[in-house]
Design a protein around this motif. Structure first.
Motif, PDB file in Angstrom:
ATOM      1  N   SER A  46      -3.375  23.239  12.947  1.00  0.00           N
ATOM      2  CA  SER A  46      -4.457  23.367  11.966  1.00  0.00           C
ATOM      3  C   SER A  46      -4.667  22.069  11.200  1.00  0.00           C
ATOM      4  O   SER A  46      -5.804  21.671  10.920  1.00  0.00           O
ATOM      5  CB  SER A  46      -4.144  24.512  10.989  1.00  0.00           C
ATOM      6  N   LEU A  47      -3.572  21.389  10.854  1.00  0.00           N
ATOM      7  CA  LEU A  47      -3.692  20.108  10.166  1.00  0.00           C
ATOM      8  C   LEU A  47      -4.391  19.078  11.050  1.00  0.00           C
ATOM      9  O   LEU A  47      -5.231  18.306  10.585  1.00  0.00           O
ATOM     10  CB  LEU A  47      -2.308  19.595   9.758  1.00  0.00           C
ATOM     11  N   ALA A  48      -4.045  19.083  12.338  1.00  0.00           N
ATOM     12  CA  ALA A  48      -4.668  18.134  13.269  1.00  0.00           C
ATOM     13  C   ALA A  48      -6.173  18.365  13.370  1.00  0.00           C
ATOM     14  O   ALA A  48      -6.948  17.417  13.531  1.00  0.00           O
ATOM     15  CB  ALA A  48      -4.018  18.253  14.644  1.00  0.00           C
ATOM     16  N   ARG A  78      -7.210  19.537   0.264  1.00  0.00           N
ATOM     17  CA  ARG A  78      -7.679  19.041  -1.034  1.00  0.00           C
ATOM     18  C   ARG A  78      -7.203  17.613  -1.301  1.00  0.00           C
ATOM     19  O   ARG A  78      -7.981  16.766  -1.747  1.00  0.00           O
ATOM     20  CB  ARG A  78      -7.167  19.954  -2.166  1.00  0.00           C
ATOM     21  N   ALA A  79      -5.924  17.365  -1.036  1.00  0.00           N
ATOM     22  CA  ALA A  79      -5.325  16.082  -1.419  1.00  0.00           C
ATOM     23  C   ALA A  79      -5.587  14.961  -0.420  1.00  0.00           C
ATOM     24  O   ALA A  79      -5.525  13.788  -0.777  1.00  0.00           O
ATOM     25  CB  ALA A  79      -3.812  16.264  -1.606  1.00  0.00           C
ATOM     26  N   ARG A  80      -5.860  15.323   0.846  1.00  0.00           N
ATOM     27  CA  ARG A  80      -6.083  14.335   1.903  1.00  0.00           C
ATOM     28  C   ARG A  80      -4.976  13.266   1.923  1.00  0.00           C
ATOM     29  O   ARG A  80      -5.234  12.079   1.740  1.00  0.00           O
ATOM     30  CB  ARG A  80      -7.453  13.662   1.718  1.00  0.00           C
ATOM     31  N   PRO A  81      -3.717  13.688   2.147  1.00  0.00           N
ATOM     32  CA  PRO A  81      -2.610  12.728   2.141  1.00  0.00           C
ATOM     33  C   PRO A  81      -2.587  11.887   3.415  1.00  0.00           C
ATOM     34  O   PRO A  81      -3.267  12.195   4.396  1.00  0.00           O
ATOM     35  CB  PRO A  81      -1.379  13.639   2.070  1.00  0.00           C
ATOM     36  N   ASP A  82      -1.776  10.850   3.379  1.00  0.00           N
ATOM     37  CA  ASP A  82      -1.568  10.038   4.583  1.00  0.00           C
ATOM     38  C   ASP A  82      -0.611  10.723   5.543  1.00  0.00           C
ATOM     39  O   ASP A  82      -0.710  10.542   6.766  1.00  0.00           O
ATOM     40  CB  ASP A  82      -0.997   8.661   4.199  1.00  0.00           C
ATOM     41  N   ALA A 125      -4.234  13.010   8.295  1.00  0.00           N
ATOM     42  CA  ALA A 125      -2.858  13.215   7.833  1.00  0.00           C
ATOM     43  C   ALA A 125      -1.919  13.314   9.031  1.00  0.00           C
ATOM     44  O   ALA A 125      -2.065  14.189   9.874  1.00  0.00           O
ATOM     45  CB  ALA A 125      -2.775  14.484   6.985  1.00  0.00           C
ATOM     46  N   ARG A 126      -0.961  12.412   9.109  1.00  0.00           N
ATOM     47  CA  ARG A 126       0.040  12.455  10.178  1.00  0.00           C
ATOM     48  C   ARG A 126       1.125  13.455   9.800  1.00  0.00           C
ATOM     49  O   ARG A 126       1.588  13.484   8.659  1.00  0.00           O
ATOM     50  CB  ARG A 126       0.669  11.080  10.365  1.00  0.00           C
ATOM     51  N   MET A 154       0.855  -1.188   0.000  1.00  0.00           N
ATOM     52  CA  MET A 154       0.000   0.000   0.000  1.00  0.00           C
ATOM     53  C   MET A 154       0.884   1.229   0.000  1.00  0.00           C
ATOM     54  O   MET A 154       1.804   1.351   0.808  1.00  0.00           O
ATOM     55  CB  MET A 154      -0.906   0.006   1.236  1.00  0.00           C
ATOM     56  N   SER A 155       0.638   2.160  -0.908  1.00  0.00           N
ATOM     57  CA  SER A 155       1.475   3.352  -1.009  1.00  0.00           C
ATOM     58  C   SER A 155       1.067   4.394   0.017  1.00  0.00           C
ATOM     59  O   SER A 155      -0.079   4.449   0.462  1.00  0.00           O
ATOM     60  CB  SER A 155       1.378   3.946  -2.413  1.00  0.00           C
ATOM     61  N   VAL A 156       2.033   5.219   0.392  1.00  0.00           N
ATOM     62  CA  VAL A 156       1.807   6.324   1.307  1.00  0.00           C
ATOM     63  C   VAL A 156       1.759   7.608   0.493  1.00  0.00           C
ATOM     64  O   VAL A 156       2.703   7.938  -0.232  1.00  0.00           O
ATOM     65  CB  VAL A 156       2.940   6.419   2.351  1.00  0.00           C
ATOM     66  N   ARG A 157       0.662   8.334   0.587  1.00  0.00           N
ATOM     67  CA  ARG A 157       0.487   9.591  -0.144  1.00  0.00           C
ATOM     68  C   ARG A 157       0.995  10.726   0.733  1.00  0.00           C
ATOM     69  O   ARG A 157       0.573  10.879   1.874  1.00  0.00           O
ATOM     70  CB  ARG A 157      -0.977   9.787  -0.533  1.00  0.00           C
ATOM     71  N   LEU A 158       1.886  11.539   0.176  1.00  0.00           N
ATOM     72  CA  LEU A 158       2.664  12.481   0.968  1.00  0.00           C
ATOM     73  C   LEU A 158       2.597  13.886   0.387  1.00  0.00           C
ATOM     74  O   LEU A 158       2.681  14.073  -0.836  1.00  0.00           O
ATOM     75  CB  LEU A 158       4.117  11.992   1.015  1.00  0.00           C
ATOM     76  N   VAL A 159       2.460  14.871   1.266  1.00  0.00           N
ATOM     77  CA  VAL A 159       2.574  16.283   0.895  1.00  0.00           C
ATOM     78  C   VAL A 159       3.827  16.848   1.551  1.00  0.00           C
ATOM     79  O   VAL A 159       4.095  16.593   2.723  1.00  0.00           O
ATOM     80  CB  VAL A 159       1.330  17.081   1.330  1.00  0.00           C
TER      81      VAL A 159
END
Length: 211
Positions: free
Chosen positions: A69-71, A46-50, A77-78, A1-6
């Motif tokens: 703010s991210l939390a 928008r992207a809702r990364p992992d 998103a961690r 499973m890939s991890v989507r990252l910003v």
């Protein structure tokens, strides 16, 4: 499973380097990048990364404000900090705001890869220097404790955790089940008087239980 990252960093060269690093890993996908906190937050919404890999001192939102703010707005998103700053004025607010990990930019690339994978599944990773600072703060605010005795196997498991191994990775490296790794960690937490992986690593470094 890939991890989507910003990636959020105000230096284009750093972003380019990180993007190139992650392109080498088939399970780590950079889905966007931003040069400041506001754009980073909007992009993550928008992207809702992992996971979000972010620097701290950037234009606009402070590092702690961005993490908080991210939390609140993208709780799935961690947030993993990657920065050059390791002072109390940076480390403690970032961790208090909700960062799950904190690495310095001189970390080896394999350590960064492991940290991103660990963060994506909710596991904490702290660089040794940061772990030491966290422990110093714990020592100044908590009563004295007796030295813990960890078994050789427990030290081995904790050493892998300190390097950023997930429970699954540690189990594979030691040829044991993931459940057994969790059992070892539970015993370690009890002996060190902590409640999570980051605190266990910090306590172990501070007490000389890890090299």
């Amino acid at each position: 499973m890939s991890v989507r990252l910003v990636i959020v960093d105000d230096h284009p060269v750093v972003r380019d380097g990180l993007r190139g690093m992650f392109a080498e890993q088939p399970d780590l996908e950079v889905v966007g990048e931003a040069g400041d906190g506001e754009r980073g937050l909007a992009l993550a919404e928008r992207a809702r990364p992992d996971a979000v890999l972010t620097d701290l001192r950037m234009p606009g939102l402070s590092g702690a404000e961005l993490i908080r703010s991210l939390a609140e707005r993208v709780p799935s998103a961690r947030v993993l900090v990657l920065t050059t700053y390791d002072g109390d004025e940076d480390v403690l607010p970032a961790l208090t705001a909700g960062a799950i990990g904190y690495l310095l930019k001189d970390s080896p690339r394999d350590e960064v890869f492991r940290a991103v994978r660990a963060a994506a599944v909710g596991e904490s990773v702290l660089s040794p220097a940061v772990a030491a600072r966290v422990l110093d703060r714990v020592r100044t605010s908590a009563p004295a404790f007796a030295p813990a005795e960890l078994s050789e196997r427990e030290r081995t498991v904790l050493g892998l955790v300190a390097k950023g191994f997930t429970n699954k990775d540690a189990a594979a490296a030691l040829f044991i089940s993931e459940t057994t790794v969790k059992t070892y960690l539970a015993h370690i937490y009890t002996k060190l008087g902590v409640s999570d992986r980051a605190a266990a690593v910090a306590a172990a470094y501070g007490r000389g239980l890890l090299p």
